[in-house]
Design a protein around this motif. Structure first.
Motif, PDB file in Angstrom:
ATOM      1  N   THR A 177       0.843  -1.183   0.000  1.00 11.13           N
ATOM      2  CA  THR A 177       0.000   0.000   0.000  1.00 11.13           C
ATOM      3  C   THR A 177       0.884   1.241   0.000  1.00 11.13           C
ATOM      4  O   THR A 177       1.983   1.237   0.560  1.00 11.13           O
ATOM      5  CB  THR A 177      -0.934   0.016   1.224  1.00 11.13           C
ATOM      6  OG1 THR A 177      -1.800   1.152   1.157  1.00 11.13           O
ATOM      7  CG2 THR A 177      -0.160   0.063   2.531  1.00 11.13           C
ATOM      8  N   GLY A 178       0.406   2.307  -0.633  1.00 11.67           N
ATOM      9  CA  GLY A 178       1.168   3.542  -0.698  1.00 11.67           C
ATOM     10  C   GLY A 178       1.295   4.019  -2.127  1.00 11.67           C
ATOM     11  O   GLY A 178       0.396   3.801  -2.952  1.00 11.67           O
ATOM     12  N   ARG A 179       2.408   4.664  -2.430  1.00  8.92           N
ATOM     13  CA  ARG A 179       2.584   5.213  -3.779  1.00  8.92           C
ATOM     14  C   ARG A 179       4.017   4.975  -4.255  1.00  8.92           C
ATOM     15  O   ARG A 179       4.955   4.886  -3.461  1.00  8.92           O
ATOM     16  CB  ARG A 179       2.298   6.717  -3.783  1.00  8.92           C
ATOM     17  CG  ARG A 179       3.238   7.551  -2.936  1.00  8.92           C
ATOM     18  CD  ARG A 179       2.928   9.036  -3.020  1.00  8.92           C
ATOM     19  NE  ARG A 179       3.861   9.837  -2.219  1.00  8.92           N
ATOM     20  CZ  ARG A 179       3.670  10.162  -0.957  1.00  8.92           C
ATOM     21  NH1 ARG A 179       2.557   9.774  -0.327  1.00  8.92           N
ATOM     22  NH2 ARG A 179       4.570  10.893  -0.318  1.00  8.92           N
ATOM     23  N   ILE A 180       4.150   4.863  -5.558  1.00  8.49           N
ATOM     24  CA  ILE A 180       5.446   4.773  -6.205  1.00  8.49           C
ATOM     25  C   ILE A 180       5.484   5.823  -7.300  1.00  8.49           C
ATOM     26  O   ILE A 180       4.536   5.954  -8.084  1.00  8.49           O
ATOM     27  CB  ILE A 180       5.713   3.358  -6.762  1.00  8.49           C
ATOM     28  CG1 ILE A 180       7.111   3.269  -7.379  1.00  8.49           C
ATOM     29  CG2 ILE A 180       4.652   2.929  -7.758  1.00  8.49           C
ATOM     30  CD1 ILE A 180       7.534   1.851  -7.750  1.00  8.49           C
ATOM     31  N   SER A 181       6.530   6.601  -7.337  1.00  7.96           N
ATOM     32  CA  SER A 181       6.630   7.687  -8.309  1.00  7.96           C
ATOM     33  C   SER A 181       6.759   7.140  -9.723  1.00  7.96           C
ATOM     34  O   SER A 181       7.470   6.149  -9.962  1.00  7.96           O
ATOM     35  CB  SER A 181       7.839   8.561  -7.984  1.00  7.96           C
ATOM     36  OG  SER A 181       8.054   9.518  -8.994  1.00  7.96           O
ATOM     37  N   ALA A 182       6.089   7.798 -10.658  1.00  6.59           N
ATOM     38  CA  ALA A 182       6.191   7.402 -12.063  1.00  6.59           C
ATOM     39  C   ALA A 182       7.612   7.587 -12.582  1.00  6.59           C
ATOM     40  O   ALA A 182       7.972   7.017 -13.615  1.00  6.59           O
ATOM     41  CB  ALA A 182       5.210   8.220 -12.900  1.00  6.59           C
ATOM     42  N   ALA A 183       8.414   8.363 -11.859  1.00  5.39           N
ATOM     43  CA  ALA A 183       9.797   8.577 -12.274  1.00  5.39           C
ATOM     44  C   ALA A 183      10.695   7.399 -11.924  1.00  5.39           C
ATOM     45  O   ALA A 183      11.803   7.284 -12.447  1.00  5.39           O
ATOM     46  CB  ALA A 183      10.340   9.844 -11.616  1.00  5.39           C
ATOM     47  N   ASP A 184      10.237   6.525 -11.030  1.00  8.22           N
ATOM     48  CA  ASP A 184      11.032   5.353 -10.638  1.00  8.22           C
ATOM     49  C   ASP A 184      11.009   4.306 -11.744  1.00  8.22           C
ATOM     50  O   ASP A 184       9.964   4.053 -12.357  1.00  8.22           O
ATOM     51  CB  ASP A 184      10.491   4.732  -9.355  1.00  8.22           C
ATOM     52  CG  ASP A 184      10.883   5.519  -8.121  1.00  8.22           C
ATOM     53  OD1 ASP A 184      11.619   6.511  -8.271  1.00  8.22           O
ATOM     54  OD2 ASP A 184      10.455   5.141  -7.015  1.00  8.22           O
ATOM     55  N   SER A 185      12.153   3.669 -11.971  1.00 10.02           N
ATOM     56  CA  SER A 185      12.181   2.571 -12.934  1.00 10.02           C
ATOM     57  C   SER A 185      11.560   1.322 -12.316  1.00 10.02           C
ATOM     58  O   SER A 185      10.706   0.671 -12.904  1.00 10.02           O
ATOM     59  CB  SER A 185      13.612   2.283 -13.386  1.00 10.02           C
ATOM     60  OG  SER A 185      14.449   2.026 -12.271  1.00 10.02           O
ATOM     61  N   ALA A 186      11.986   0.974 -11.130  1.00 13.01           N
ATOM     62  CA  ALA A 186      11.420  -0.169 -10.405  1.00 13.01           C
ATOM     63  C   ALA A 186      11.975  -0.165  -8.986  1.00 13.01           C
ATOM     64  O   ALA A 186      13.055   0.357  -8.728  1.00 13.01           O
ATOM     65  CB  ALA A 186      11.749  -1.488 -11.094  1.00 13.01           C
ATOM     66  N   ARG A 187      11.219  -0.725  -8.079  1.00 12.70           N
ATOM     67  CA  ARG A 187      11.668  -0.941  -6.701  1.00 12.70           C
ATOM     68  C   ARG A 187      11.507  -2.426  -6.381  1.00 12.70           C
ATOM     69  O   ARG A 187      10.712  -3.132  -7.006  1.00 12.70           O
ATOM     70  CB  ARG A 187      10.828  -0.106  -5.724  1.00 12.70           C
ATOM     71  CG  ARG A 187      11.006   1.402  -5.859  1.00 12.70           C
ATOM     72  CD  ARG A 187      12.356   1.870  -5.364  1.00 12.70           C
ATOM     73  NE  ARG A 187      12.472   3.322  -5.377  1.00 12.70           N
ATOM     74  CZ  ARG A 187      12.323   4.090  -4.307  1.00 12.70           C
ATOM     75  NH1 ARG A 187      12.029   3.544  -3.133  1.00 12.70           N
ATOM     76  NH2 ARG A 187      12.452   5.407  -4.390  1.00 12.70           N
TER      77      ARG A 187
END
Length: 507
Positions: free
Chosen positions: A266-276
């Motif tokens: 749950t939460g958010r991941i920035s569209a600028a991130d390639s992958a986590r």
């Protein structure tokens, strides 16, 4: 006139001293001039610097424990609170891996046999079950197979196909009875259970009993993509991870319901991130192993009609004397396994080694039995075990207690052991690899410190070996407990101490 003459003489003397100092100063290409200790020798000078550093550090509320000795002679260079007891955190892995190396030997391997109680007909159909007799092998992981999650099970599938098996009319039964059924270390925190460092311990395990997840942003406002490695749906994941605008900061949480294979992001991941990447542990590693193997075999074209079963839930009595072996898998040698413990500080493998000691050399495959085996070893080697309380194999337990004296004695024992080089090679190297890859970089200590880190909340440890610029081997243990300042400050002090020691100039 006499006064002017005295002034002239003084000026001349000062000029001569200054010129002498300048002539003795080193240019970048000059031959180093040996330092002369007018007031203290190099040992005392190092001890003075360390004492000053610790006295002036912002750790008034904390406790430092230090022991530093010359490896070849045992001569003490510096000590502080050396008899006091400290939580070692992952320095406890020094005790687990050294005991395993001493008692099992560097060539020890785990052997896991696959059995069947059925028969194979002319079409390749196995009518019967496959039993995996777990050996406690902790190496069924990407960590030992070039970071490939499928490599090991490809070998298993090929071994099954080599027997002419094309279909299994039965179940895959996992037998984990080499170890007891206590899945966690003594006094581990319940809220660590979902995370990879708190993974369950079992006599039959796969992927260190957790699943890695690759988190990839999607379209803004939509759910991110979550891909499991290995490819399995054993843990049912609720995806509430949203893709946020590119100027957003990635911020998410994940976990698993206690006693269930139900997880969430749950939460958010920035569209600028390639992958986590993140991970979630599994409940019941034995069932997990059979479940993933069944899925993998079916993707390889081998149908398995029955459901995977934990041997503890198998109603029939398992009798290997009546079964036929299909194949046996052998692990990498212990010399490689301990490196996978110490360099990345891997808890699960350390716990497995401790239970292995109990299973092979003790009363049973429990941590309690393994600890008894360890303590008997240390007693036999003359170590003072009064200042040693072991409660698990990894150091995640906050009830582990050691003294700097005891850890220094352990390191001295291994320095004098025939397998010294194997043990030291298993440790992280400053500025090179493992958990101190990014520490002491650009200093004279880079590449000269081989040491094990330790961390749990309010605990930071660093213990191992280093070599001075003159090639002198030094044993050291640095522990701090109950600090509330940033851990980076503890790291800085430990790194500075190592740099001071490396810079000692011995004849």
């Amino acid at each position: 006139m006499n006064l002017n003459m005295n002034r002239t003489i003084r000026r001349s003397l000062i000029s001569m001293i200054v010129l002498g100092m300048l002539s003795c100063s080193q240019s970048p290409n000059s031959t180093p001039v040996k330092k002369i200790g007018f007031l203290r020798d190099q040992y005392a000078e190092a001890a003075f610097q360390i004492d000053t550093l610790l006295n002036k550090s912002p750790f008034e509320m904390a406790h430092w424990g230090v022991k530093i000795i010359r490896a070849n002679t045992g001569e003490v260079i510096y000590e502080r609170n050396a008899k006091k007891m400290f939580m070692p955190a992952s320095n406890m892995k020094l005790y687990s891996t050294s005991a395993a190396l001493c008692l099992l030997g560097p060539d020890f391997t785990y052997r896991t046999t696959f059995w069947t109680d059925g028969t194979i007909d002319e079409t390749g159909v196995l009518t019967g079950n496959i039993y995996i007799q777990g050996s406690g092998d902790p190496t069924w992981s990407w960590r030992f197979y070039d970071n490939n999650y499928d490599s090991l099970f490809i070998r298993f599938a090929d071994s099954i196909k080599a027997q002419g098996i094309t279909k299994i009319n039965g179940s895959i039964v996992g037998d984990d009875n080499i170890f007891d059924d206590i899945p966690l270390g003594y006094s581990w925190s319940w809220d660590d259970e979902p995370y990879y460092y708190g993974a369950q311990i079992s006599g039959l395990s796969f992927n260190e009993n957790y699943i890695d997840y690759r988190l990839t942003p999607g379209k803004i406002g939509e759910n991110a993509r979550i891909d499991p490695y290995p490819n399995t749906d054993f843990v049912k994941v609720q995806n509430d991870l949203l893709t946020a605008p590119i100027d957003s900061v990635t911020d998410f949480e994940n976990g698993r319901k206690r006693g269930q294979n139900s997880g969430w992001f749950t939460g958010r991941i920035s569209a600028a991130d390639s992958a986590r990447w993140d991970a979630i542990t599994v409940e019941n590693p034995t069932l997990f192993t059979g479940y993933v193997l069944k899925q993998f075999l079916e993707r390889q074209g081998i149908e398995v009609t029955g459901e995977p079963i934990d041997g503890d839930d198998w109603t029939a009595q398992v009798d290997y004397e009546r079964y036929q072996p299909i194949f046996t898998h052998t692990s990498q040698p212990l010399s490689e396994i301990i490196a996978k413990v110490n360099k990345p500080s891997q808890n699960f493998i350390a716990e497995t080694l401790q239970k292995t000691l109990g299973a092979i050399l003790g009363d049973d495959g429990s941590s309690k039995s393994g600890i008894k085996v360890q303590m008997a070893l240390y007693d036999s080697l003359g170590m003072d075990t009064r200042n040693l309380t072991i409660r698990d194999g990894s150091g995640l337990s906050r009830l582990d207690l050691v003294s700097p004296n005891t850890t220094a004695s352990l390191l001295q024992m291994m320095w004098n052991h025939p397998d010294r080089d194997i043990f030291i090679t298993s440790l992280p190297i400053s500025g090179v690899d493992g958990t101190i890859e990014k520490r002491m970089v650009g200093t004279i200590a880079e590449g000269r410190v081989h040491a094990k880190t330790g961390y749990v909340s309010y605990v930071r440890s660093l213990s191992g070996y280093l070599w001075t610029l003159g090639g002198e081997p030094i044993i050291f243990t640095l522990m701090v407990n109950h600090y509330t300042v940033p851990t980076s400050l503890a790291n800085k002090i430990q790194d500075t101490i190592c740099t001071i020691l490396v810079g000692m100039d011995y004849e």
